[in-house]
Design a protein around this motif. Structure first.
Motif, PDB file in Angstrom:
ATOM      1  N   GLN A 163      50.346  33.421-120.080  1.00 15.66           N
ATOM      2  CA  GLN A 163      50.957  32.472-119.450  1.00 15.66           C
ATOM      3  C   GLN A 163      52.512  32.435-119.460  1.00 15.66           C
ATOM      4  O   GLN A 163      53.110  33.363-120.827  1.00 15.66           O
ATOM      5  CB  GLN A 163      50.375  31.164-119.484  1.00 15.66           C
ATOM      6  CG  GLN A 163      49.447  30.438-119.035  1.00 15.66           C
ATOM      7  CD  GLN A 163      48.699  30.436-117.644  1.00 15.66           C
ATOM      8  OE1 GLN A 163      50.005  30.230-116.884  1.00 15.66           O
ATOM      9  NE2 GLN A 163      48.019  31.595-117.347  1.00 15.66           N
ATOM     10  N   ASP A 164      53.303  31.840-119.233  1.00 12.90           N
ATOM     11  CA  ASP A 164      55.402  32.547-119.217  1.00 12.90           C
ATOM     12  C   ASP A 164      55.496  31.370-120.524  1.00 12.90           C
ATOM     13  O   ASP A 164      55.162  29.990-120.617  1.00 12.90           O
ATOM     14  CB  ASP A 164      56.096  31.482-117.948  1.00 12.90           C
ATOM     15  CG  ASP A 164      57.174  31.891-118.446  1.00 12.90           C
ATOM     16  OD1 ASP A 164      57.481  32.574-119.425  1.00 12.90           O
ATOM     17  OD2 ASP A 164      57.880  31.415-117.470  1.00 12.90           O
ATOM     18  N   PRO A 165      55.158  31.794-121.326  1.00 15.47           N
ATOM     19  CA  PRO A 165      56.078  30.970-123.333  1.00 15.47           C
ATOM     20  C   PRO A 165      56.887  30.117-122.650  1.00 15.47           C
ATOM     21  O   PRO A 165      56.641  29.064-123.511  1.00 15.47           O
ATOM     22  CB  PRO A 165      55.846  32.169-123.882  1.00 15.47           C
ATOM     23  CG  PRO A 165      55.332  33.923-123.217  1.00 15.47           C
ATOM     24  CD  PRO A 165      55.617  33.226-122.114  1.00 15.47           C
ATOM     25  N   HIS A 166      58.217  30.286-121.834  1.00 10.50           N
ATOM     26  CA  HIS A 166      59.380  30.083-121.577  1.00 10.50           C
ATOM     27  C   HIS A 166      58.899  27.998-121.288  1.00 10.50           C
ATOM     28  O   HIS A 166      59.577  27.447-121.539  1.00 10.50           O
ATOM     29  CB  HIS A 166      60.073  30.514-120.692  1.00 10.50           C
ATOM     30  CG  HIS A 166      61.482  30.124-120.503  1.00 10.50           C
ATOM     31  ND1 HIS A 166      62.619  30.196-122.279  1.00 10.50           N
ATOM     32  CD2 HIS A 166      61.876  29.445-119.537  1.00 10.50           C
ATOM     33  CE1 HIS A 166      63.184  28.979-121.469  1.00 10.50           C
ATOM     34  NE2 HIS A 166      63.038  28.509-120.287  1.00 10.50           N
ATOM     35  N   LYS A 167      58.302  28.031-120.629  1.00  7.29           N
ATOM     36  CA  LYS A 167      57.667  26.780-120.016  1.00  7.29           C
ATOM     37  C   LYS A 167      56.531  25.759-121.665  1.00  7.29           C
ATOM     38  O   LYS A 167      57.464  24.841-121.169  1.00  7.29           O
ATOM     39  CB  LYS A 167      56.398  26.949-118.873  1.00  7.29           C
ATOM     40  CG  LYS A 167      56.567  27.559-117.756  1.00  7.29           C
ATOM     41  CD  LYS A 167      55.287  27.546-116.883  1.00  7.29           C
ATOM     42  CE  LYS A 167      54.334  27.942-117.201  1.00  7.29           C
ATOM     43  NZ  LYS A 167      52.976  27.736-116.467  1.00  7.29           N
ATOM     44  N   PHE A 168      56.285  26.635-122.136  1.00  4.63           N
ATOM     45  CA  PHE A 168      55.897  25.881-123.412  1.00  4.63           C
ATOM     46  C   PHE A 168      56.666  25.366-124.133  1.00  4.63           C
ATOM     47  O   PHE A 168      56.896  24.284-125.094  1.00  4.63           O
ATOM     48  CB  PHE A 168      54.605  26.660-124.482  1.00  4.63           C
ATOM     49  CG  PHE A 168      53.449  26.486-123.376  1.00  4.63           C
ATOM     50  CD1 PHE A 168      52.695  25.618-123.854  1.00  4.63           C
ATOM     51  CD2 PHE A 168      52.895  28.050-122.565  1.00  4.63           C
ATOM     52  CE1 PHE A 168      51.187  25.907-122.945  1.00  4.63           C
ATOM     53  CE2 PHE A 168      51.608  27.827-121.755  1.00  4.63           C
ATOM     54  CZ  PHE A 168      50.576  26.844-122.164  1.00  4.63           C
ATOM     55  N   ILE A 178      56.658  25.456-129.860  1.00  2.00           N
ATOM     56  CA  ILE A 178      58.568  26.100-131.022  1.00  2.00           C
ATOM     57  C   ILE A 178      58.518  27.721-130.531  1.00  2.00           C
ATOM     58  O   ILE A 178      57.574  27.778-130.956  1.00  2.00           O
ATOM     59  CB  ILE A 178      57.922  25.561-132.385  1.00  2.00           C
ATOM     60  CG1 ILE A 178      57.105  26.293-133.039  1.00  2.00           C
ATOM     61  CG2 ILE A 178      57.686  24.145-132.221  1.00  2.00           C
ATOM     62  CD1 ILE A 178      56.740  25.531-134.825  1.00  2.00           C
ATOM     63  N   GLN A 179      60.022  27.621-130.745  1.00  2.00           N
ATOM     64  CA  GLN A 179      60.442  29.293-130.784  1.00  2.00           C
ATOM     65  C   GLN A 179      59.092  30.029-132.196  1.00  2.00           C
ATOM     66  O   GLN A 179      59.897  29.983-134.067  1.00  2.00           O
ATOM     67  CB  GLN A 179      61.769  28.864-131.102  1.00  2.00           C
ATOM     68  CG  GLN A 179      61.803  31.046-130.230  1.00  2.00           C
ATOM     69  CD  GLN A 179      63.273  30.850-129.658  1.00  2.00           C
ATOM     70  OE1 GLN A 179      63.815  30.482-128.578  1.00  2.00           O
ATOM     71  NE2 GLN A 179      64.349  31.646-130.335  1.00  2.00           N
ATOM     72  N   PRO A 180      59.419  31.100-132.268  1.00 10.56           N
ATOM     73  CA  PRO A 180      58.325  31.597-133.076  1.00 10.56           C
ATOM     74  C   PRO A 180      59.711  31.780-134.224  1.00 10.56           C
ATOM     75  O   PRO A 180      59.077  32.897-135.182  1.00 10.56           O
ATOM     76  CB  PRO A 180      57.165  32.476-132.764  1.00 10.56           C
ATOM     77  CG  PRO A 180      57.649  33.154-131.369  1.00 10.56           C
ATOM     78  CD  PRO A 180      58.258  31.795-130.494  1.00 10.56           C
ATOM     79  N   VAL A 181      60.544  32.363-133.613  1.00  9.81           N
ATOM     80  CA  VAL A 181      61.420  33.643-133.835  1.00  9.81           C
ATOM     81  C   VAL A 181      63.011  32.407-134.013  1.00  9.81           C
ATOM     82  O   VAL A 181      63.127  31.882-132.795  1.00  9.81           O
ATOM     83  CB  VAL A 181      61.857  34.888-133.690  1.00  9.81           C
ATOM     84  CG1 VAL A 181      62.726  35.224-134.623  1.00  9.81           C
ATOM     85  CG2 VAL A 181      60.524  35.837-133.903  1.00  9.81           C
ATOM     86  N   ASN A 182      63.732  32.653-135.092  1.00  9.76           N
ATOM     87  CA  ASN A 182      64.752  31.524-134.894  1.00  9.76           C
ATOM     88  C   ASN A 182      66.316  32.621-134.258  1.00  9.76           C
ATOM     89  O   ASN A 182      67.322  33.201-135.245  1.00  9.76           O
ATOM     90  CB  ASN A 182      65.436  31.331-136.547  1.00  9.76           C
ATOM     91  CG  ASN A 182      66.788  30.680-136.380  1.00  9.76           C
ATOM     92  OD1 ASN A 182      67.004  29.897-134.874  1.00  9.76           O
ATOM     93  ND2 ASN A 182      67.033  29.935-137.919  1.00  9.76           N
ATOM     94  N   VAL A 183      65.429  32.900-133.468  1.00  3.55           N
ATOM     95  CA  VAL A 183      67.045  34.075-132.686  1.00  3.55           C
ATOM     96  C   VAL A 183      67.992  32.711-131.639  1.00  3.55           C
ATOM     97  O   VAL A 183      67.253  32.338-130.668  1.00  3.55           O
ATOM     98  CB  VAL A 183      66.504  34.918-132.087  1.00  3.55           C
ATOM     99  CG1 VAL A 183      66.343  35.802-133.323  1.00  3.55           C
ATOM    100  CG2 VAL A 183      65.295  35.429-131.357  1.00  3.55           C
ATOM    101  N   GLY A 236      58.738  22.113-125.629  1.00  3.17           N
ATOM    102  CA  GLY A 236      58.948  21.376-126.785  1.00  3.17           C
ATOM    103  C   GLY A 236      60.935  21.621-127.238  1.00  3.17           C
ATOM    104  O   GLY A 236      61.231  21.841-129.177  1.00  3.17           O
ATOM    105  N   ALA A 237      61.021  21.593-126.677  1.00  4.29           N
ATOM    106  CA  ALA A 237      63.026  21.754-127.123  1.00  4.29           C
ATOM    107  C   ALA A 237      64.097  20.576-127.158  1.00  4.29           C
ATOM    108  O   ALA A 237      64.189  20.612-128.365  1.00  4.29           O
ATOM    109  CB  ALA A 237      63.505  22.396-125.607  1.00  4.29           C
ATOM    110  N   ASP A 238      62.978  19.287-127.287  1.00  5.43           N
ATOM    111  CA  ASP A 238      63.811  18.114-127.601  1.00  5.43           C
ATOM    112  C   ASP A 238      63.242  18.116-129.016  1.00  5.43           C
ATOM    113  O   ASP A 238      63.455  16.895-129.486  1.00  5.43           O
ATOM    114  CB  ASP A 238      63.573  17.038-126.746  1.00  5.43           C
ATOM    115  CG  ASP A 238      62.402  16.567-126.129  1.00  5.43           C
ATOM    116  OD1 ASP A 238      61.332  18.151-126.540  1.00  5.43           O
ATOM    117  OD2 ASP A 238      62.010  15.527-125.652  1.00  5.43           O
TER     118      ASP A 238
END
Length: 320
Positions: free
Chosen positions: A299-304, A182-187, A308-310
């Motif tokens: 590691q690239d955080p974007h992969k994680f 999950i993204q740590p900041v709501n941006v 969890g985007a869905d």
């Protein structure tokens, strides 16, 4: 009485005279032979009445021994009592199996209305044409007992299988909560991604080992996954920095914070409010520098985060 015997070998006719004594001895021998034959036939018939399929003999035997009928009645009652106990045990096992099935249903995400363990499944079909098929054999007490025992073993095995499935699903669910998805900041965007870029201080090409999320100072930072805080300190480059160990050698790092709310040793939940965004350390402005390390390597955080985007946004968990 005189009997005359004639034969071509005889040179002359022979005669035998039977007296009263001869008749008496012959009668006794015939009577003894008759008694012996009758006894032998009776013994064979009684011993092999079932094999010879002689119902009248079986009925005669059962009626001749009233104690056997009492023994059969006692045997039947004892077996019915044993089967009633076994049936009660199976009913208890099925209740536990239903409860286990509901837990597995919840872990797997299957909706209750799609599979209700408390309702019998629908069944049906055309009426069988009994005339075209042979009649099934009659169910004996011993055969029914064997079928009941086999069913009890089958229920026990299925309960064991369901326990294994529940354990696996529970482990997978816990493990998914320990992954930083999950993204740590709501941006809605990030200012700098993972990989090569021009360093904002030197202007030279440098490898950026995380993702920068720009946001005003004081914006909430949440834990990307559950874990244990292993660092909460000031770093000369990262400023106020927080590190969380999620197990399986996965660590997340949150840098440049203006305030840290968690301390070393704290157990944090997924989505818990742990710090505020700032611009401490080597920073050009207010933002969060977020890293994911696996076995100590960035590691690239974007992969994680994509994984969890869905799952949608996780509710904010305030620190207790």
């Amino acid at each position: 009485m005189q009997i005359i015997l004639l034969h071509p070998r005889f040179t002359k006719a022979r005669s035998i005279t039977l007296t009263y004594r001869h008749w008496l001895v012959g009668g006794v021998v015939a009577l003894v032979a008759l008694v012996l034959c009758s006894s032998l036939l009776t013994w064979i018939a009684l011993t092999h009445a079932t094999e010879l399929k002689l119902p009248f003999l079986q009925n005669m035997l059962s009626s001749a021994s009233p104690d056997d009928a009492g023994k059969k009645d006692k045997y039947l009652k004892e077996n019915l009592a044993a089967m009633a106990i076994k049936l009660g045990e199976m009913q208890a096992q099925l209740m536990r199996l239903d409860a286990l099935g509901e837990r597995v249903q919840g872990l797997s995400g299957v909706k209750p209305e799609e599979f209700n363990f408390k309702e019998l499944p629908g069944r049906g079909g055309s009426e069988p044409a009994n005339r075209l098929r042979p009649r099934p054999p009659e169910l004996t007490l011993s055969a029914f007992q064997s079928a009941l025992d086999a069913l009890a073993v089958d229920v026990e095995h299925r309960s064991d299988y369901m326990n294994v499935v529940e354990t696996t699903l529970m482990f997978d669910k816990i493990r998914s909560k320990l992954l930083p998805t999950i993204q740590p900041v709501n941006v809605s965007y990030n200012a700098s991604g993972f990989g090569w870029r021009f360093d904002p201080f030197t202007g030279h090409s440098a490898f950026h080992e995380g993702i920068d999320f720009p946001a005003p100072t004081g914006t909430h930072i949440i834990a990307a996954a559950g874990g244990v805080v292993i660092a909460a300190e000031f770093h000369h480059q990262f400023g106020n920095m927080l590190e969380i160990d999620h197990g399986n050698e996965i660590v997340t790092r949150y840098a440049h914070a203006s305030r840290l709310l968690a301390k070393v040793g704290d157990i944090v939940q997924r989505g818990q409010y742990v710090a505020d965004i700032g611009s401490t350390g080597r920073s050009t402005g207010s933002h969060l520098h977020f890293e994911v390390l696996v076995k100590g390597v960035q590691q690239d955080p974007h992969k994680f985060l994509i994984a969890g985007a869905d799952q949608g946004r996780v509710p904010l968990v305030t620190q207790k």
